[in-house]
Design a protein around this motif. Structure first.
Motif, PDB file in Angstrom:
ATOM      1  N   GLY A  85       2.597   6.506  -6.844  1.00 17.87           N
ATOM      2  CA  GLY A  85       1.704   7.100  -7.705  1.00 17.87           C
ATOM      3  C   GLY A  85       1.621   8.629  -6.888  1.00 17.87           C
ATOM      4  N   ALA A  86       2.859   9.026  -6.524  1.00 22.32           N
ATOM      5  CA  ALA A  86       2.969  10.630  -6.544  1.00 22.32           C
ATOM      6  C   ALA A  86       3.451  11.373  -7.908  1.00 22.32           C
ATOM      7  N   TYR A 146       0.571  -0.499  -0.070  1.00 18.95           N
ATOM      8  CA  TYR A 146       0.494   0.323   0.011  1.00 18.95           C
ATOM      9  C   TYR A 146       0.644   1.571  -0.015  1.00 18.95           C
ATOM     10  N   ALA A 147       2.023   1.202   1.416  1.00 22.65           N
ATOM     11  CA  ALA A 147       2.424   2.524   1.082  1.00 22.65           C
ATOM     12  C   ALA A 147       3.478   2.687  -0.355  1.00 22.65           C
ATOM     13  N   ARG A 164       2.237   1.783  -3.089  1.00 22.41           N
ATOM     14  CA  ARG A 164       2.012   2.416  -4.323  1.00 22.41           C
ATOM     15  C   ARG A 164       1.657   3.406  -3.872  1.00 22.41           C
ATOM     16  N   MET A 165       1.491   4.121  -2.701  1.00 16.75           N
ATOM     17  CA  MET A 165       0.749   5.264  -3.097  1.00 16.75           C
ATOM     18  C   MET A 165       2.606   6.492  -2.812  1.00 16.75           C
ATOM     19  N   ARG A 166       3.577   6.331  -2.710  1.00 18.06           N
ATOM     20  CA  ARG A 166       4.907   6.495  -2.407  1.00 18.06           C
ATOM     21  C   ARG A 166       4.995   7.000  -4.533  1.00 18.06           C
TER      22      ARG A 166
END
Lengths: 184, 370, 425
Positions: free
Chosen positions: C399-400, C392-393, C395-397
């Protein structure tokens, strides 16, 4: 607890008080930059024939419409080329003989900002509600009703938001005494 | 469950009143509960309404800056920045470069302080009692720096129309670099402790989901909106001050749940640290205030300016009648608009989720009520 | 209170006091006779034993208060109590004194009799269990043949007290808290009992002394790791400690069933909670960690008691460590954990123990079976999440949205601002 002596002119509303330093200066020049001009084109397109006046500076063009055309123009702003996904702000300004309600629209994906001005008379301040188009309108209109007394037809809940039940008057208006207070 | 007659059940109204450890200020939330599930939520605000917008009409422009300090009392520099930018735009003043860099440094440090407050209080709302201590330890360091630079830990009153009140202290650059190292370590510590914790994930993943288009229609902004996948950041889309000359990332979530909103803010802390480092490199000596009259008397007209508060998009609609006091100041508070989405996020949530969802919106009542 | 000699005197005084209470308890148990062969107690014997036991437990509870505050403080980067007595050792005394002097109010609409009786209903079963839980080789008032059965059946009674406390307070928050407490405790009783039952099957006896004696070769934690895990988690839920403290969580139900209590009644309930934590620690030490014997076998009395207490406090320290680290589970997640994970696991654990006993397999087969059983819910949990949490982490990093820096323009020339400019008002 003795009350302090009111200062000279303290009980007058801000409009009545003389400015402390010199006379008022001239109008600010309103020049739209490149982004503002692009937004102005789309805004004019959405307003179409209903635009009574237009103007604006920097990146925020404005257009004035009559209250009966407001929902129409707003809908065209949302669904048309402007793409206003966000109703950013509803700001009411009390100009004594009229209350001017400003609607600010923003397109988050395309970056357009546009302003729509509507005048209402202070004796019968009624406007159609935009809650059908944006959920955000609900609380903005509720607050404007609370502070200025503008009635938005179609808003499901216009109960006081910031003020308590039983507050008398609309403190946002210029006529509301500045240094007065009510006790609950 | 009964045979024959239909039994009427009443929803239980649970009042999470103005005095409650988890409502982040004087905020009242009436929950209609059907057993453990929240059926309806009715927020009541206005407990902190001080009539700031009307007060602005009776104060000169320099005094209005102090009022803005107190609206969102956690991100003071960002609020001041919104107002002084509005006045500067109206008066067509160009701010000196050094002043702009210092403003951005302080604004980003303020963003980190605000997000640290969020990380700490969100964790303690959910029961983790340690991250708040680490977060406030780092926040104290930031506030000590602010005290040395602006004179106050919180209500700074440091920005002026045209620049800053005074230049930064002699050891500013050194102090900020040291602070950045400490902040990096602190944010990493909270990240390791909290972000991937099983229990924390169970409490925040999949809770309080709001889709991107719905969030936009509700008027959400800031990390609350970016958690839902909408890459809208005022520093990127409508850049101001020296943000065009800084390279940074805007974290964007995908699901729109509480965890995404939380992690957006944590990643933003790291981005802010890198932005401050870039500012320190690029900053040079120079004047810190534009020349001009000290008593600001903008020409007649109106202007709308919006900037990126830690909580979202703060807008200032300023109408001037040419005198030394504003005619009308209307603020678009991001927390006020974020609260509109609360009801939609709470659909199908449990009572335990109510605290989690409200915490993830990161509201500050000073700006909701003004 | 900052002079060095005064601090040393106070420290010595505290040590003497604790030693006196402990020594008194030892003396009383000696005076009563051999705990295994004890018949019915006379009234005098009963009164003295009760006094000694309650005093000892009060001191133990206070030591837990001190340990928790110091441990949590250090983990949070702060020292914990330091002012009241040397190293803050008298802090629990100050807390108890403060609570006892507070005004004891009840809500107007509350049913007074039940309101004031509920703390007793919570406290007394917690105290009764200690008649038979030993802290050393003969350091117990009465060593029952059915010691474990006694503990299981009596400790359940305090749930009634919790529910009544919530109900009689006449407050929505209290009622909700009481109901939640009852649901939570009832659901975790069964896995707790099943875990303990696994130990009984292995030992073949319900007497605490026998269970400790039979762990000389290997403590039961090595043979039944799954049962130990179930016992610890269920014990946490029984006591109401993070991550299972939602029914009185401060940020949600602000005290739950205890919200309307103040003063001495609140002190009683707080003490009951700490005594229950001490009980879970002592039972874990007795049933799973080998009590006062493993790994040294026969020890002199003092060393045996010290070993037993060390193991107890170790488990208690781990429980406090969990409080510092974890957020709390939501009620439905908590119930799901109890019914869907711990219950099947505990039943399977007993089955495995019984099978191993019946076929006479060597001990290490039981360890393997137990570990395999423990791996099942862990694997299901990881699979059920869909992906490891770190993804999860990541993916968010990834996707920035990256915003590049624009080139800076030429520095424009500015005139110097006037010197000593005063600000606008």
């Amino acid at each position: 607890m003795s009350e302090q002596e009111p200062q000279a002119g303290a009980d007058k509303t801000p409009a009545e008080r003389p400015a402390r330093h010199g006379p008022p200066v001239a109008e600010a020049p309103q020049v739209l930059d490149a982004r503002g001009q692009a937004s102005a084109k789309l805004l004019a397109q959405a307003a179409g024939a209903h635009a009574l006046a237009s103007g604006g500076g920097h990146d925020t063009p404005w257009v004035r419409v009559a209250s009966e055309h407001l929902v129409d123009v707003a809908k065209r702003l949302r669904d048309g080329a402007f793409g206003a996904q966000m109703l950013h702000l509803i700001a009411a300004v009390d100009y004594e003989e009229r209350i001017e309600v400003n609607y600010l629209f923003l397109s988050a994906t395309k970056g357009h900002t546009g302003q729509v001005k509507v005048d209402v008379s202070p004796d019968a301040p009624e406007l159609p509600s935009l809650t059908g188009l944006w959920t955000a309108a609900g609380w903005f209109e509720r607050e404007t009703h609370d502070l200025f007394g503008v009635v938005f037809e179609g808003n499901p809940d216009l109960s006081p938001l910031l003020l308590y039940e039983g507050f008398e008057g609309h403190p946002g208006l210029r006529s509301y005494p500045f240094n007065d207070y009510q006790e609950w | 469950m009964t045979t024959g007659q239909h039994t009427d059940t009443l929803d239980m109204m649970l009042n999470m009143g103005p005095q409650h450890p988890a409502t982040h200020g004087v905020f009242r939330m009436v929950l209609a509960l059907d057993g453990e599930e929240v059926v309806d939520v009715i927020p009541h605000i206005g407990y902190l309404h001080r009539g700031s917008e009307k007060l602005c009409e009776g104060e000169s422009y320099g005094q209005v800056i102090t009022l803005f300090d107190r609206m969102d009392y956690v991100s003071n520099i960002n609020n001041e920045l919104a107002f002084v930018r509005a006045a500067e735009r109206l008066m067509d003043i160009e701010v000196p470069e050094r002043a702009s860099y210092v403003r951005v440094i302080l604004a980003e440090l303020n963003r980190i302080a605000s997000h640290l407050l969020f990380l700490g209080t969100y964790a303690i709302d959910l029961g983790a009692i340690t991250p708040i201590m680490y977060a406030f330890r780092d926040r104290e360091r930031i506030q000590a720096l602010f005290e040395a630079t602006t004179g106050a830990r919180m209500m700074h009153n440091y920005l002026r129309i045209g620049g800053l009140k005074e230049d930064t202290p002699a050891d500013f650059d050194v102090r900020v670099s040291e602070l950045l190292d400490q902040l990096r370590a602190g944010v990493d510590e909270i990240d390791r402790l909290l972000s991937l914790n099983e229990v924390f994930l169970a409490r925040t993943k999949g809770v309080g989901i709001i889709a991107g288009p719905t969030a936009l229609a509700c008027g959400l902004s800031g990390p609350s909106l970016r958690g839902s996948g909408v890459a809208y950041d005022v520093r990127k889309d409508h850049p101001y001050e020296v943000y065009p000359y800084l390279a940074f990332n805007v974290p964007v979530g995908s699901t729109g749940d509480c965890w995404d909103r939380y992690y957006c803010r944590l990643l933003e802390c790291r981005e802010s640290i890198s932005m401050v480092a870039q500012c320190l490199e690029q900053m040079e000596a120079g004047p810190i205030r534009a020349a001009g009259r000290r008593i600001a008397r903008p020409p007649r007209g109106e202007v709308y300016v919006h900037s990126e508060n830690p909580r979202g998009d703060i807008g200032v609609f300023l109408v001037s009648d040419g005198t030394d006091k504003p005619y009308r100041v209307k603020v678009r508070p991001p927390s006020f608009c974020n609260l509109v989405g609360l009801k939609l996020m709470m659909e199908g949530a449990y009572v335990g989720d109510a605290v989690s969802i409200l915490g993830s919106l990161d509201i500050v009542l000073g700006e909701v009520d003004r | 209170m900052s002079s060095r000699p005064a601090q040393l005197v106070l420290l010595a005084g505290i040590a003497v006091g604790v030693a006196a209470v402990f020594g008194g308890f030892i003396a009383v148990t000696r005076w009563l006779g051999e705990p295994q062969e004890l018949g019915a107690l006379t009234l005098v014997q009963f009164a003295v034993a009760l006094l000694a036991l309650v005093t000892l437990l009060a001191v133990a509870g206070m030591s837990l208060v001190w340990l928790e505050r110091k441990e949590l403080g250090r983990m949070q980067g702060r020292p914990g109590p330091t002012r009241v007595g040397p190293f803050g050792l008298l802090q629990p005394v100050a807390d108890a004194g403060k609570l006892l002097f507070k005004e004891d109010v009840a809500p107007g609409e509350a049913s007074k009799l039940i309101f004031f009786a509920s703390p007793l209903l919570i406290m007394v079963p917690g105290l009764m269990v200690w008649l038979t839980v030993p802290l050393g080789p003969t350091l117990v008032v009465r060593s029952l043949d059915l010691g474990i059965f006694f503990f299981v059946s009596i400790s359940v009674l305090s749930i009634v007290g919790l529910v009544l406390a919530g109900w009689s307070s006449h407050s929505k928050y209290a009622v909700l808290g009481g109901i939640r407490a009852a649901a939570q405790m009832v659901s975790y009783e069964i896995p707790l009992i099943m875990a303990v039952l696994g130990v009984v099957v292995l030992a073949g006896s319900m007497r605490f002394d026998d269970v400790v004696a039979l762990q000389d070769s290997a403590p039961y934690i090595a043979l039944l790791p799954a049962a130990f895990a179930v016992f610890l988690v269920a014990g946490l839920a029984e006591v109401g400690r993070t991550p299972f403290d939602i029914y009185f969580a401060e940020s949600e139900l602000v005290g739950g069933p205890f919200v309307e209590y103040s003063g001495a009644h609140w002190a009683v309930m707080l003490l009951a909670e700490y005594l229950n934590t001490f009980l879970v620690g002592a039972l874990a030490a007795l049933l799973f960690l080998g009590g006062w014997r493993w790994p040294f076998g026969d020890l002199p009395f003092g060393a045996a008691v010290a070993l037993m207490l060390a193991k107890t406090y170790l488990v208690v320290a781990v429980i406090f460590w969990g409080r510092a680290t974890y957020p709390r589970l939501r009620l439905d997640q908590l119930m799901g954990l109890g019914w869907k994970v711990l219950l099947p696991l505990s039943f399977a654990s007993i089955l495995a123990t019984a099978v191993q006993r019946f076929y006479g397999w060597p001990a290490w087969t039981l360890t393997l079976l137990s570990l395999a059983l423990l791996a099942v819910p862990i694997a299901l949990q990881v699979r059920g999440q869909g992906r490891p949490a770190s993804a999860y982490a990541e993916r968010m990093r990834a996707g920035a949205v990256a915003v590049p820096a624009a080139p800076r323009p030429e520095r424009s020339a500015f005139e110097q601002p006037p010197e000593g400019g005063e600000d606008g008002a």
